[in-house]
Design a protein around this motif. Structure first.
Motif, short mmCIF file in Angstrom:
data_model
loop_
_atom_site.label_atom_id
_atom_site.label_comp_id
_atom_site.label_asym_id
_atom_site.label_seq_id
_atom_site.Cartn_x
_atom_site.Cartn_y
_atom_site.Cartn_z
N ALA A 604 0.80 -1.22 0.16
CA ALA A 604 0.06 0.02 0.02
C ALA A 604 0.73 1.19 0.05
O ALA A 604 0.57 2.32 0.67
N LEU A 605 2.07 1.13 -0.91
CA LEU A 605 2.71 2.33 -0.91
C LEU A 605 2.26 3.38 -1.82
O LEU A 605 1.57 3.33 -2.78
N PRO A 606 2.70 4.75 -1.23
CA PRO A 606 2.44 5.98 -2.33
C PRO A 606 3.39 5.97 -3.46
O PRO A 606 4.23 5.10 -3.28
N ASP A 607 2.92 6.68 -4.46
CA ASP A 607 3.67 6.74 -5.74
C ASP A 607 5.12 7.25 -5.37
O ASP A 607 5.33 8.33 -4.33
N GLY A 608 6.01 6.85 -6.23
CA GLY A 608 7.32 7.33 -6.02
C GLY A 608 8.45 6.77 -6.87
O GLY A 608 8.15 5.59 -7.39
N ARG A 619 3.40 -1.67 -7.83
CA ARG A 619 3.05 -1.37 -9.01
C ARG A 619 4.40 -1.44 -10.05
O ARG A 619 3.98 -1.72 -11.38
N GLY A 620 5.42 -1.96 -9.67
CA GLY A 620 6.75 -2.30 -10.44
C GLY A 620 7.29 -3.37 -10.29
O GLY A 620 6.95 -4.29 -10.73
N ASP A 621 8.40 -3.42 -9.54
CA ASP A 621 9.33 -4.57 -9.56
C ASP A 621 8.74 -5.50 -8.49
O ASP A 621 9.62 -6.90 -8.67
N TRP A 622 8.05 -5.40 -7.41
CA TRP A 622 7.84 -6.28 -6.44
C TRP A 622 6.58 -6.73 -6.22
O TRP A 622 5.82 -5.82 -5.59
N ARG A 623 6.14 -7.83 -6.60
CA ARG A 623 4.85 -8.28 -6.27
C ARG A 623 4.64 -9.57 -5.41
O ARG A 623 5.21 -10.61 -5.84
N MET A 624 4.31 -9.46 -4.30
CA MET A 624 4.45 -10.48 -3.21
C MET A 624 3.27 -10.61 -2.32
O MET A 624 3.07 -9.32 -1.70
N PRO A 625 2.67 -11.83 -2.12
CA PRO A 625 1.61 -12.11 -1.19
C PRO A 625 2.06 -11.49 0.16
O PRO A 625 3.16 -11.42 0.76
#
Length: 632
Positions: A604-608, A619-625
């Motif tokens: 749930a990170l803000p954009d950056g 939304r980019g490099d790391w998708r993890m449960p």
């Protein structure tokens, strides 16, 4: 651990004197054997020497060269090393410039040179025929039958897959090593005879590094030395070992004695990079070529006397000049990204909480650079310092000084009363200094910042860094949240250098002094009361561990998908003079537990902006449960 030691050699030679050349080749092989090397690459046509000219058309020299190969085979029957040597080879009245791959007394295969140069100082077509297009053939020699011969040979061992090309092959539009890499070779040897001209060395080195990067491979280069004929040309014995675009080892050219250089190659890293690079995988489908796999097995794959340099701070360049260039680039990325967000929203103000710590300092410096970029009044940078129960005079005064000296709008809002009221509202004893005690303060600060940003029509800038996100060392919906974050892919070890860069290169007077004092201040959220001397009592690294270790763990875990055992091996090598093995293992266990259990915060990170090769953006490099089990 998927490391293999390789060698590049340049033996002394006499033109046309095969016996002398074999003697020195064997000396180099013996040296490499003592160093536990598994692959050694010699120069092009080193059996005869490269500059034999029309002597290549003499039966005597050609027969001697084959006899020389037999001598090497006899001398290396018990040698657990793949040997690549260069020699002419006559097949059905056609002469080829070849690389012979030898292992434990046998010829595993012979690779002809694909491209024969015949321009400027080169006139090889006078003697040799190109090997391009020759694939999956077999030839017979008097002492060995059915020897694989072709340009598509992959020598596949229990450690790595090897391929070779010869000199000019590297300089063409699509080198054979490009196809070999796509067909599975992760170590490429180049047997070369590249003469020296002014500035040619730099161009040659760039070619080698670029090819190792494009092929995601190790590239081992060996060129003929100064004892070649100097009738018209001079050779330098240039030796290089590279890995995925990085130079691991290079010699001093123009040596007059036998020379061998060595390096450990990280096969695991190469495999990991190829696995992640989908374009590389896709390209392998369209080579139009099929490899001829030649399988063999090393007897001993153990690691002895491991001496490869492992950087303790992989996010930070070791060269001072490179660090400065990197800092400029990072600030450009951060400030340009923030500028885009401000322009898109139409907002002219930024709101940022300043604690006197490293992260908020870096974020403030980025905001200042952004406002300068957009020609905005820095008085529209609204900086808020919010003293709490643990705020010390040192951090408080540094925050005030920095904001004033940078020309920002400085405001102070003490959160003690609001926090005490909240403790009363939720029925929490103010004397119980637990996670509730800490998080109430963090969320109170975020609420103030969010509400002020709304009130002032400004953009709330997040300050948290990559290391904190990896460890989950932030309060969910507290300092974890903002309207735009500028540090989310900057690890703590790099934050220090960025702040130090501004202090030393772009600041003076009170600003420079304050930045240096911030760098010397212990890292702390300052959420627990001060000690009896009014100093910081809550030191982050005492709780979660040294950030230099966590950044090291993070880099190898994310960048290459390293296992826990491998990370521990690398860390104990890199930090052997700084921490005990048990200390490293303790903090690695802490890293693994926190990384897995704190994913919900990263989800749930803000954009950056992404700045380096590692990012934990969902939304980019790391998708993890968020509920994956921690690795033990």
């Amino acid at each position: 651990m998927d490391f293999i030691k390789v060698a590049s050699a340049c033996p002394k030679t006499k033109v046309g004197d095969v016996d002398y050349n074999i003697y020195n080749i064997l000396k180099c092989i013996d040296d490499a054997k003592q160093q536990n090397s598994k692959f050694i690459v010699f120069p092009e046509l080193c059996i005869t020497s490269y500059t034999c000219g029309d002597l290549f058309l003499q039966d005597y020299l050609l027969n001697k060269s084959i006899h020389g190969i037999q001598q090497i085979l006899s001398a290396t029957e018990d040698c657990d090393m793949l040997i690549a040597v260069g020699s002419p080879l006559l097949i059905d009245s056609i002469l080829y410039n070849c690389a012979f791959l030898l292992f434990k007394g046998k010829i595993l295969g012979i690779v002809p040179k694909s491209y024969i140069p015949n321009y400027s100082e080169f006139y090889e077509k006078r003697w040799f025929t190109e090997g391009i297009g020759i694939e999956t053939h077999e030839i017979d020699l008097q002492f060995q039958k059915n020897i694989p011969f072709g340009t598509n040979l992959i020598f596949s061992s229990n450690i790595a897959n090897f391929g070779v090309e010869i000199c000019e092959d590297l300089w063409v539009t699509i080198p054979p090593s490009s196809y070999l890499s796509l067909m599975g070779a992760n170590i490429i040897g180049n047997l070369s005879a590249s003469n020296e001209l002014v500035s040619k060395m730099d161009y040659r080195k760039n070619l080698i590094l670029n090819q190792s990067a494009r092929g995601i491979c190790s590239y081992i280069y060996s060129s003929a030395g100064v004892h070649e004929s100097s009738t018209d040309l001079l050779f330098s014995g240039h030796l290089l070992i590279s890995e995925n675009g990085s130079l691991l080892k290079e010699n001093q050219r123009f040596q007059r004695e036998n020379e061998v250089i060595y390096s450990w190659i990280d096969i695991f890293k190469l495999k990991a990079e190829r696995m992640k690079n989908l374009s590389f995988r896709d390209a392998s489908k369209f080579t139009g070529k099929k490899p001829c796999l030649i399988k063999f097995k090393f007897s001993n794959a153990s690691i002895n006397s491991f001496d490869r340099f492992i950087a303790k701070h992989p996010f930070v360049p070791s060269s001072k000049q490179e660090r400065e260039n990197r800092c400029k680039e990072i600030f450009n990325i951060q400030s340009s990204a923030l500028a885009k967000r401000l322009e898109h929203t139409g907002l002219k103000k930024a709101v940022i909480g300043i604690s006197g710590g490293l992260d908020s300092t870096l974020a403030l410096l980025v905001v200042v650079k952004t406002f300068e970029l957009l020609n905005l009044d820095k008085n529209n940078i609204i900086t808020i310092t919010m003293p709490g129960f643990g705020t010390t005079d040192r951090t408080y005064n540094n925050a005030l000084t920095l904001c004033k000296e940078l020309g920002c709008d400085l405001r102070e809002i003490n959160i003690v009363d609001a926090s005490l009221q909240h403790f009363k509202d939720i029925g929490h004893d103010k004397n119980i200094h637990d996670v509730t005690y800490e998080n109430v303060q963090a969320r109170e600060r975020t609420q103030i910042l969010m509400d002020l940003a709304n009130k002032e029509s400004g953009l709330l800038i997040g300050t948290g860094d990559l290391s904190e996100l990896a460890l989950g060392w932030c309060t969910y919906n507290g300092d974890h949240m903002s309207m735009y974050s500028v540090n989310p892919s900057i690890p703590k070890t790099l934050v220090r250098y960025l702040v130090k860069y501004v202090a030393e290169k772009e600041s003076k007077g009170e600003v420079a002094y304050t930045l240096m004092d911030i760098l010397d201040t212990p890292v702390s959220p300052e959420l627990l009361p001060k000690d009896s001397n009014g100093e910081i009592a809550q030191k982050t690294e005492d709780i979660v561990g040294p950030y230099e270790l966590h950044d090291f763990f993070l880099y190898h875990f994310i960048k290459h998908g390293s296992s826990k055992d491998r990370i521990l091996f690398l860390a104990t090598e890199a930090f052997k003079n700084d921490y005990t093995n048990s200390e490293i293992e303790k903090w690695l266990n802490k890293f693994m537990w926190r990384f897995f259990t704190q994913q919900f915060k990263r989800s749930a990170l803000p954009d950056g902006p992404k700045v380096g090769s590692i990012s934990l953006s969902p939304r980019g490099d790391w998708r993890m449960p968020s509920d994956a089990a921690p690795w033990k």
